[in-house]
Scaffold this motif. Structure first.
Motif, PDB file in Angstrom:
ATOM      1  N   TRP A   1       1.419  -0.938   0.074  1.00 16.12           N
ATOM      2  CA  TRP A   1       0.376  -0.460  -0.458  1.00 16.12           C
ATOM      3  C   TRP A   1       0.827   0.974   0.302  1.00 16.12           C
ATOM      4  N   ILE A   2       0.487   2.340  -0.233  1.00 18.50           N
ATOM      5  CA  ILE A   2       0.272   3.638  -0.279  1.00 18.50           C
ATOM      6  C   ILE A   2       1.429   4.231   1.416  1.00 18.50           C
ATOM      7  N   THR A   3       0.814   3.688   1.797  1.00 19.16           N
ATOM      8  CA  THR A   3       1.863   4.095   3.241  1.00 19.16           C
ATOM      9  C   THR A   3       3.196   3.232   3.802  1.00 19.16           C
ATOM     10  N   GLY A   4       2.912   2.145   3.224  1.00 18.01           N
ATOM     11  CA  GLY A   4       4.210   1.479   3.203  1.00 18.01           C
ATOM     12  C   GLY A   4       5.678   2.060   2.213  1.00 18.01           C
TER      13      GLY A   4
ATOM     14  N   SER B   1      -2.360   7.521  13.196  1.00 18.45           N
ATOM     15  CA  SER B   1      -2.624   6.811  12.380  1.00 18.45           C
ATOM     16  C   SER B   1      -3.332   7.459  11.168  1.00 18.45           C
ATOM     17  N   VAL B   2      -4.039   6.165  10.519  1.00 18.46           N
ATOM     18  CA  VAL B   2      -4.268   6.723   9.216  1.00 18.46           C
ATOM     19  C   VAL B   2      -5.122   5.427   8.366  1.00 18.46           C
ATOM     20  N   GLY B   3      -5.628   5.875   7.317  1.00 14.41           N
ATOM     21  CA  GLY B   3      -6.233   4.944   6.285  1.00 14.41           C
ATOM     22  C   GLY B   3      -7.511   5.003   6.220  1.00 14.41           C
ATOM     23  N   GLU B   4      -8.188   5.653   6.965  1.00 20.31           N
ATOM     24  CA  GLU B   4     -10.169   5.577   7.845  1.00 20.31           C
ATOM     25  C   GLU B   4     -10.199   6.632   9.034  1.00 20.31           C
ATOM     26  N   PRO B   5     -11.304   7.033   8.471  1.00 19.88           N
ATOM     27  CA  PRO B   5     -11.495   8.598  10.327  1.00 19.88           C
ATOM     28  C   PRO B   5     -11.372   7.480  11.416  1.00 19.88           C
TER      29      PRO B   5
ATOM     30  N   VAL C   1      -1.343  11.711  16.421  1.00 18.36           N
ATOM     31  CA  VAL C   1      -1.496  12.279  15.252  1.00 18.36           C
ATOM     32  C   VAL C   1      -1.755  11.638  13.881  1.00 18.36           C
ATOM     33  N   ASP C   2      -3.196  11.704  13.873  1.00 17.30           N
ATOM     34  CA  ASP C   2      -4.245  11.587  12.589  1.00 17.30           C
ATOM     35  C   ASP C   2      -3.860  12.165  11.297  1.00 17.30           C
ATOM     36  N   THR C   3      -3.332  11.093  10.613  1.00 13.91           N
ATOM     37  CA  THR C   3      -2.919  11.549   9.009  1.00 13.91           C
ATOM     38  C   THR C   3      -4.123  11.346   8.291  1.00 13.91           C
ATOM     39  N   TRP C   4      -3.816  12.133   7.561  1.00 15.89           N
ATOM     40  CA  TRP C   4      -5.127  12.139   6.352  1.00 15.89           C
ATOM     41  C   TRP C   4      -4.104  12.287   4.628  1.00 15.89           C
ATOM     42  N   TRP C   5      -3.983  11.378   4.104  1.00 23.26           N
ATOM     43  CA  TRP C   5      -3.533  11.606   2.554  1.00 23.26           C
ATOM     44  C   TRP C   5      -3.929  10.038   1.648  1.00 23.26           C
ATOM     45  N   GLN C   6      -3.629  10.703   0.115  1.00 25.10           N
ATOM     46  CA  GLN C   6      -3.902   8.887  -0.570  1.00 25.10           C
ATOM     47  C   GLN C   6      -2.445   8.477  -1.321  1.00 25.10           C
ATOM     48  N   THR C   7      -3.272   7.501  -1.612  1.00 20.83           N
ATOM     49  CA  THR C   7      -2.376   6.934  -2.824  1.00 20.83           C
ATOM     50  C   THR C   7      -2.109   8.237  -3.978  1.00 20.83           C
ATOM     51  N   GLU C   8      -2.686   8.463  -4.156  1.00 19.11           N
ATOM     52  CA  GLU C   8      -2.401   9.682  -4.941  1.00 19.11           C
ATOM     53  C   GLU C   8      -1.961  10.885  -4.492  1.00 19.11           C
ATOM     54  N   THR C   9      -1.699  11.030  -2.745  1.00 16.54           N
ATOM     55  CA  THR C   9      -1.261  12.589  -2.897  1.00 16.54           C
ATOM     56  C   THR C   9       0.218  11.963  -2.376  1.00 16.54           C
TER      57      THR C   9
ATOM     58  N   GLY D   1     -12.760  12.939  -3.140  1.00 17.33           N
ATOM     59  CA  GLY D   1     -13.204  11.758  -3.048  1.00 17.33           C
ATOM     60  C   GLY D   1     -13.529  11.313  -1.930  1.00 17.33           C
ATOM     61  N   ASP D   2     -13.344  11.819  -0.362  1.00 13.90           N
ATOM     62  CA  ASP D   2     -14.171  12.243   0.514  1.00 13.90           C
ATOM     63  C   ASP D   2     -14.223  13.562   1.237  1.00 13.90           C
ATOM     64  N   GLY D   3     -15.800  13.144   2.096  1.00 12.09           N
ATOM     65  CA  GLY D   3     -16.769  14.251   3.196  1.00 12.09           C
ATOM     66  C   GLY D   3     -16.194  14.598   4.390  1.00 12.09           C
TER      67      GLY D   3
ATOM     68  N   MET E   1     -14.984   1.521  -0.867  1.00  8.59           N
ATOM     69  CA  MET E   1     -15.128   1.507  -0.061  1.00  8.59           C
ATOM     70  C   MET E   1     -13.831   1.071   1.202  1.00  8.59           C
ATOM     71  N   ASN E   2     -13.983   1.756   1.380  1.00  8.57           N
ATOM     72  CA  ASN E   2     -12.762   1.407   2.558  1.00  8.57           C
ATOM     73  C   ASN E   2     -12.473   0.126   3.997  1.00  8.57           C
ATOM     74  N   VAL E   3     -12.198  -0.961   3.693  1.00  5.55           N
ATOM     75  CA  VAL E   3     -12.494  -1.856   4.915  1.00  5.55           C
ATOM     76  C   VAL E   3     -11.290  -2.410   5.232  1.00  5.55           C
TER      77      VAL E   3
HETATM   78  O1  PRX Z   1     -10.925   8.474   2.637  1.00  4.85           O
HETATM   79  C1  PRX Z   1      -9.670   8.460   2.636  1.00  4.85           C
HETATM   80  C2  PRX Z   1      -9.096   7.627   3.486  1.00  4.85           C
HETATM   81  O2  PRX Z   1      -8.294   6.799   2.698  1.00  4.85           O
HETATM   82  C3  PRX Z   1      -8.015   7.244   1.526  1.00  4.85           C
HETATM   83  C4  PRX Z   1      -7.171   6.867   0.797  1.00  4.85           C
HETATM   84  O3  PRX Z   1      -7.428   5.470   0.415  1.00  4.85           O
HETATM   85  P1  PRX Z   1      -5.560   4.764   0.195  1.00  4.85           P
HETATM   86  O4  PRX Z   1      -4.711   5.673  -1.022  1.00  4.85           O
HETATM   87  O5  PRX Z   1      -5.818   2.727   0.205  1.00  4.85           O
HETATM   88  O6  PRX Z   1      -4.627   5.488   1.035  1.00  4.85           O
HETATM   89  C5  PRX Z   1      -4.759   5.573   2.610  1.00  4.85           C
HETATM   90  C6  PRX Z   1      -3.487   5.745   2.718  1.00  4.85           C
HETATM   91  C7  PRX Z   1      -3.469   7.230   3.035  1.00  4.85           C
HETATM   92  C8  PRX Z   1      -9.381   8.879   1.926  1.00  4.85           C
HETATM   93  O7  PRX Z   1      -9.876   9.116   0.201  1.00  4.85           O
HETATM   94  N1  PRX Z   1      -7.707   8.080   4.909  1.00  4.85           N
HETATM   95  C9  PRX Z   1      -7.204   7.582   4.826  1.00  4.85           C
HETATM   96  N2  PRX Z   1      -5.968   8.329   5.705  1.00  4.85           N
HETATM   97  C10 PRX Z   1      -7.594   9.074   6.227  1.00  4.85           C
HETATM   98  C11 PRX Z   1      -8.721   9.234   5.395  1.00  4.85           C
HETATM   99  N3  PRX Z   1      -9.790   8.994   6.171  1.00  4.85           N
HETATM  100  C12 PRX Z   1      -9.810   9.917   7.568  1.00  4.85           C
HETATM  101  N4  PRX Z   1      -9.151   9.691   8.096  1.00  4.85           N
HETATM  102  C13 PRX Z   1      -7.614   9.258   7.913  1.00  4.85           C
HETATM  103  N5  PRX Z   1      -6.702   9.653   8.378  1.00  4.85           N
END
Ligand code: PRX
Length: 660
Positions: A315-318, A391-395, A425-433, A514-516, A535-537
């Motif tokens: 995954w991108i985190t790795g 923390s990462v990956g989902e809310p 630290v709750d980190t929001w980001w994505q594969t794309e970012t 793509g996130d609310g 979806m985020n499973v």
């Molecule tokens: O919905 C958001 C959620 O994971 C999505 C990105 O997934 P992926 O590209 O697989 O990357 C995951 C690891 C960075 C986002 O569009 N997401 C990721 N981090 C958070 C999150 N939702 C809420 N809080 C977070 N910290």
């Protein structure tokens, strides 16, 4: 906003706890408040400074950003560097070759301590070996490996020679692997015989064999690491043991500089259509932002910290926070191969204790799972080394956040609690970012349970309404990124149009994530989950459409609709509604068969938790499936507005059928 998002929003509105960093933590933090000021005063100047102070460039760049061909960005234009040199050689040259780069622990308990000098040698050998197999700059290499040091070595060896790696998560099936190999036209595959999972040798090479069975692929060599020693099928002419090609290769290899915009890797991720997107990242900008955020968000002091990111390199985190950033920063990290519950459910806590982990980075789903297992398992260990928790990956729900803080962050050893728990630290980001976009600075920000809060310095994030207008505090909307950032995806491999359509067409000049999200009364950002068909499973990104296509490819399925339903542990769970046909439909075992079929088509992670056989699906007059109503059923609600349906009786028919 979706119903789910607004319900989440209402819940979060009541959350008002705040935790300021302790004065001691703030005083020693690497990132102070002046970072925000510097970045706000001159955003591009800030990134240029970060680039020059964090990385070693063979040739300095002449322009920080060229966005004249928007949305296709070029960062640090004219600069040249080598990613592997930045992660390895330069540390050896500056005299810290003896520092541990990776503490590896296998699931059976085997260990390796790999210093920077040793890791550099291993990467040089792999680079020589891959070149010997004909891999050249720009060629693609598919990596299908477990969490073992060879995974990092392979990725860095590719980066060193300028080959583009495409890592495919080991939990994806042979079919999924093949479609990624084909899309990238990979020349080389690097895999292992298997990996240890829950005490057993679990195969990987079999899937590679199955994926290459059908002719017409581009693969010339398969390099196989021996990890478990299990029996494998050997394909003469194609397969080579890692020990025969890498371990015997020369330890001398000079890293040549690559252009700042030279492609570093492709990583496939799920989108709203059935076909995964090959997200392309390039060298300079990606390394700058991953390294800077790793250091600042986690307050990394490379000489003393032991950092542990539990994410898989698939995954991108790795990619960003195991392979690249920690090594570019010269820090010491733990890498663990296996599952959190082998041999006992306290394996993670015992690893933290054993290696004196100071910074831990994991996903909410893992925290919620450990909550379920019980805090006693963690309390039995001394976790007093922990300084920062990520923390990462989902809310992350406030309850899990508080548990993480209390159980992992307040443990002072010997049954005692700490006065100043470790900041989260709750980190929001994505594969794309590519790197952190929204995250607190642990020595600066007053943290709030459940919120990622503020953009990292140099990033401009906003929440907008449907028309693209910025919403006020206390309001919800869609998350966007206003300005280009160094580690942004450059394109979708072989599909620049899709790159434009997916991210840049919804709002003029802004990246649509793509996130609310909502802004609270202080203007802090709370993430509310996806607003599209993604979806985020368990923090894994899955596409509803991809799973629907897998289901309808089974002869017994006439139609399928998939939704993500709220799940206490995994965040969301895959729930499928299927209409069956033919003789097979009558089989008792059909549901299990369909789950297995999805596992085969995509991978075990995509198997639906629940498959419901229904007589009809709710559709609008134009034939679009109304997933909202199915989600209601999957989450146990009734009475959603069905007025747009072509056939008003469908919901009744479904409910009746499910009662039987
Ligand atoms: O919905 C958001 C959620 O994971 C999505 C990105 O997934 P992926 O590209 O697989 O990357 C995951 C690891 C960075 C986002 O569009 N997401 C990721 N981090 C958070 C999150 N939702 C809420 N809080 C977070 N910290």
């Amino acid at each position: 906003m979706s119903e789910k998002a607004s319900a989440t929003l209402d819940n979060l509105m009541t959350e008002n706890r705040k935790f300021a960093p302790s004065p001691e933590f703030a005083a020693q933090a690497v990132a102070k408040a002046d970072k925000y000021e510097a970045a706000a005063a001159d955003r591009l100047g800030y990134w240029a400074d970060q680039a020059r102070s964090t990385l070693t460039w063979d040739k300095d760049f002449t322009e920080t950003l060229d966005f004249s061909d928007a949305p296709f960005a070029k960062w640090f234009v004219g600069g040249e560097l080598n990613a592997a040199y930045n992660a390895l050689d330069r540390h050896v040259e500056r005299g810290i070759g003896d520092r541990v780069a990776i503490h590896f622990e296998g699931e059976p308990g085997d260990q390796q301590t790999i210093t920077y000098a040793e890791l550099t040698e291993r990467v040089k050998q792999a680079a020589n070996a891959f070149e010997g197999l004909g891999v050249k700059k720009g060629d693609r290499v598919a990596v299908y490996l477990p969490m073992i040091p060879e995974a990092v070595v392979t990725m860095l060896a590719c980066a060193r020679i300028g080959a583009i790696h495409s890592v495919v998560f080991g939990g994806f099936s042979a079919e999924a692997l093949r479609s990624r190999i084909d899309d990238a036209e990979a020349k080389l595959v690097v895999t292992s015989d298997g990996t240890w999972r829950r005490g057993k040798a679990s195969s990987l090479k079999d899937a590679v064999d199955a994926s290459l069975e059908k002719p017409g692929h581009t693969v010339e060599n398969v390099v196989v690491v021996q990890r478990t020693g299990q029996d494998i099928v050997w394909n003469e002419g194609l397969d080579r043991w890692w020990s025969d090609v890498v371990d015997v290769a020369s330890k001398e290899h000079t890293a040549v500089p690559h252009d700042s915009e030279h492609p570093l890797f492709i990583l496939y991720t799920s989108g709203t259509t059935g076909k995964p997107k090959g997200i392309l990242h390039t060298t300079g900008g990606y390394l700058v932002q991953t390294a800077v955020t790793h250091r600042d968000t986690f307050d990394i002091h490379p000489e003393s910290d032991v950092y542990w990111c539990t994410a898989d390199i698939g995954w991108i985190t790795g990619h960003s926070y195991v392979t690249y950033a920690p090594l570019v920063n010269g820090s010491t990290q733990l890498m663990y191969e296996g599952t959190p519950d082998t041999p006992g459910r306290d394996r993670w806590a015992s690893l933290v204790e054993k290696y004196g982990v100071t910074v831990m980075y994991t996903a909410p789903t893992a925290i919620r799972t450990m909550m379920k297992w019980g805090r006693e398992l963690v309390d039995a260990h001394d976790l007093s080394s922990i300084r920062v928790l990520g923390s990462v990956g989902e809310p992350i729900n406030p309850e899990a956040w508080m548990w993480y803080r209390d159980v992992f962050g307040s443990n002072a050893g010997g049954g005692k609690r700490r006065e100043n728990p470790a900041p989260i630290v709750d980190t929001w980001w994505q594969t794309e970012t590519g790197a952190h976009m929204i995250a607190p600075l642990p020595g600066v920000t007053e943290t709030k349970p459940g919120s990622a809060q503020v953009p990292v310095p140099g990033i401009t994030v906003d929440v907008v309404d449907e028309t693209g207008q910025s919403v006020g505090n206390g309001q919800g909307g869609l998350l966007v990124i206003r300005d280009p950032w160094p580690s942004m995806a450059r394109t979708i491999w072989k599909d620049p149009e899709r790159f434009k359509d997916t991210y840049w067409s919804r709002f003029d000049g802004m990246y649509f994530a793509g996130d609310g999200a909502k802004k609270d009364d202080d203007g802090d950002i709370w993430l509310l989950g996806r607003v599209d068909d993604v979806m985020n499973v368990s923090g894994h990104r899955l596409s509803t459409t991809e799973i629907e296509s897998a289901l309808v490819s089974h002869p017994a399925v006439a139609e399928a609709a998939v939704v993500g339903a709220a799940d206490e542990t995994t965040g969301e769970a895959v729930v499928a509604f299927v209409i069956l046909r033919g003789e097979e439909a009558a089989k008792d075992t059909i549901v299990e068969e369909l789950r297995a079929h999805v596992g085969k088509e995509i991978g075990p992670i995509a198997k639906p938790r629940t498959i419901l056989v229904v007589p009809e699906l709710p559709k609008t007059r134009s034939g679009k499936i109304v997933r909202r109503l199915l989600k209601d059923i999957a989450e146990g609600r009734t009475g959603g507005d069905a007025s747009t349906l072509a056939d008003q009786s469908v919901m009744q028919q479904i409910t009746e059928a499910l009662k039987k």
